[in-house]
Design an enzyme around this catalytic site. Structure first.
Site, short mmCIF file in Angstrom:
data_model
loop_
_atom_site.label_atom_id
_atom_site.label_comp_id
_atom_site.label_asym_id
_atom_site.label_seq_id
_atom_site.Cartn_x
_atom_site.Cartn_y
_atom_site.Cartn_z
CG ASN A 1 -12.69 -0.83 3.31
OD1 ASN A 1 -12.60 -0.66 4.47
ND2 ASN A 1 -11.20 0.20 3.62
CG ASP B 1 -2.14 1.42 1.38
OD1 ASP B 1 -3.31 0.46 0.52
OD2 ASP B 1 -2.37 2.55 1.25
CB ILE B 2 0.89 4.09 -2.17
CG1 ILE B 2 1.84 5.06 -2.67
CG2 ILE B 2 -0.79 5.41 -2.30
CD1 ILE B 2 1.53 5.89 -3.80
CG HIS C 1 -6.37 -2.66 3.01
ND1 HIS C 1 -5.87 -1.97 2.65
CD2 HIS C 1 -8.29 -2.51 2.52
CE1 HIS C 1 -7.13 -0.88 2.59
NE2 HIS C 1 -8.05 -1.57 1.93
CG HIS D 1 -8.65 -2.37 -2.54
ND1 HIS D 1 -9.64 -2.06 -3.69
CD2 HIS D 1 -8.34 -2.02 -1.34
CE1 HIS D 1 -9.95 -1.69 -2.76
NE2 HIS D 1 -9.50 -1.04 -1.26
CD GLU E 1 -10.43 7.27 -0.06
OE1 GLU E 1 -10.78 7.55 0.64
OE2 GLU E 1 -9.13 7.00 0.84
CB VAL E 2 -8.89 1.84 -5.06
CG1 VAL E 2 -8.79 1.31 -6.43
CG2 VAL E 2 -7.93 2.67 -4.50
P1 5GP Z 1 -9.85 1.13 0.20
O1 5GP Z 1 -10.43 2.97 1.31
O2 5GP Z 1 -10.32 1.88 -1.75
O3 5GP Z 1 -10.14 0.11 0.77
O4 5GP Z 1 -8.68 1.54 0.05
C1 5GP Z 1 -7.70 1.60 -0.61
C2 5GP Z 1 -6.22 1.71 -0.28
O5 5GP Z 1 -5.25 2.07 -1.39
C3 5GP Z 1 -5.37 2.76 0.29
O6 5GP Z 1 -5.13 2.17 1.64
C4 5GP Z 1 -4.45 3.74 -0.06
O7 5GP Z 1 -3.25 4.09 0.38
C5 5GP Z 1 -4.05 3.21 -1.49
N1 5GP Z 1 -3.39 3.47 -2.92
C6 5GP Z 1 -4.00 4.67 -3.16
N2 5GP Z 1 -3.94 4.79 -4.62
C7 5GP Z 1 -3.04 3.84 -4.40
C8 5GP Z 1 -1.74 3.63 -5.06
O8 5GP Z 1 -1.67 4.25 -6.41
N3 5GP Z 1 -0.67 2.20 -5.80
C9 5GP Z 1 -0.97 1.76 -4.06
N4 5GP Z 1 -0.07 1.21 -3.82
N5 5GP Z 1 -1.48 2.06 -3.05
C10 5GP Z 1 -3.08 3.12 -3.10
#
Ligand code: 5GP
Length: 125
Positions: free
Chosen positions: A97, A39-40, A112, A110, A105-106
């Site tokens: 999530n 994760d970034i 985690h 995915h 958010e994405v």
């Molecule tokens: P969500 O809230 O959708 O479950 O989590 C999305 C996750 O994707 C976040 O923890 C965020 O830091 C990670 N993320 C967002 N953009 C990128 C990216 O471009 N590269 C990587 N490696 N992680 C990302």
């Protein structure tokens, strides 16, 4: 902003672009069904994301539409990543999530994978 998981799949979301190699990632695992990368913005000493190769918005979408082969491949990949990272003995946490309340958010499924320290209770109290 959290996404609406009922929206159609957006082929230009950030994880779709990572899958196509258009955006770099710190890869930790890849097979026919899944890709895993750091994760970034890590929230624990180990914070890895595991994504299916197929175009699925969320766990809801994946569980409804993916083939048995895709589901098996993805679930096995999540376990393989945890073993590869040495997380089984100390323990770890999986999280997916979904939608607004889940703060997704994405818009590409995915999971985690968190580890590397005691993670405390599941939700803030
Ligand atoms: P969500 O809230 O959708 O479950 O989590 C999305 C996750 O994707 C976040 O923890 C965020 O830091 C990670 N993320 C967002 N953009 C990128 C990216 O471009 N590269 C990587 N490696 N992680 C990302």
């Amino acid at each position: 902003m959290p996404i609406d998981p009922r929206e159609p799949y957006d082929p230009n979301n950030i994880f779709a672009r990572i899958l196509r190699g258009e955006i770099p990632c710190q890869q930790v695992y890849a097979d026919d069904w899944a890709l895993a990368f750091h994760d970034i913005n890590p929230q624990a000493p180990v914070h890895v994301l595991v994504i299916p190769r197929g175009a699925y918005v969320s766990w809801d979408d994946f569980s409804a539409r993916a083939s048995a082969e895709e589901i098996t491949g993805f679930v096995r990949a999540v376990g393989a990543v945890a073993r590869q990272l040495g997380l089984v003995a100390p323990g770890y946490r999986l999280l997916a999530n979904v939608g607004f309340n889940g703060h997704q958010e994405v818009p590409h499924l995915h999971v985690h994978l968190f580890g590397g320290q005691p993670l405390g209770p599941m939700l803030a109290r």
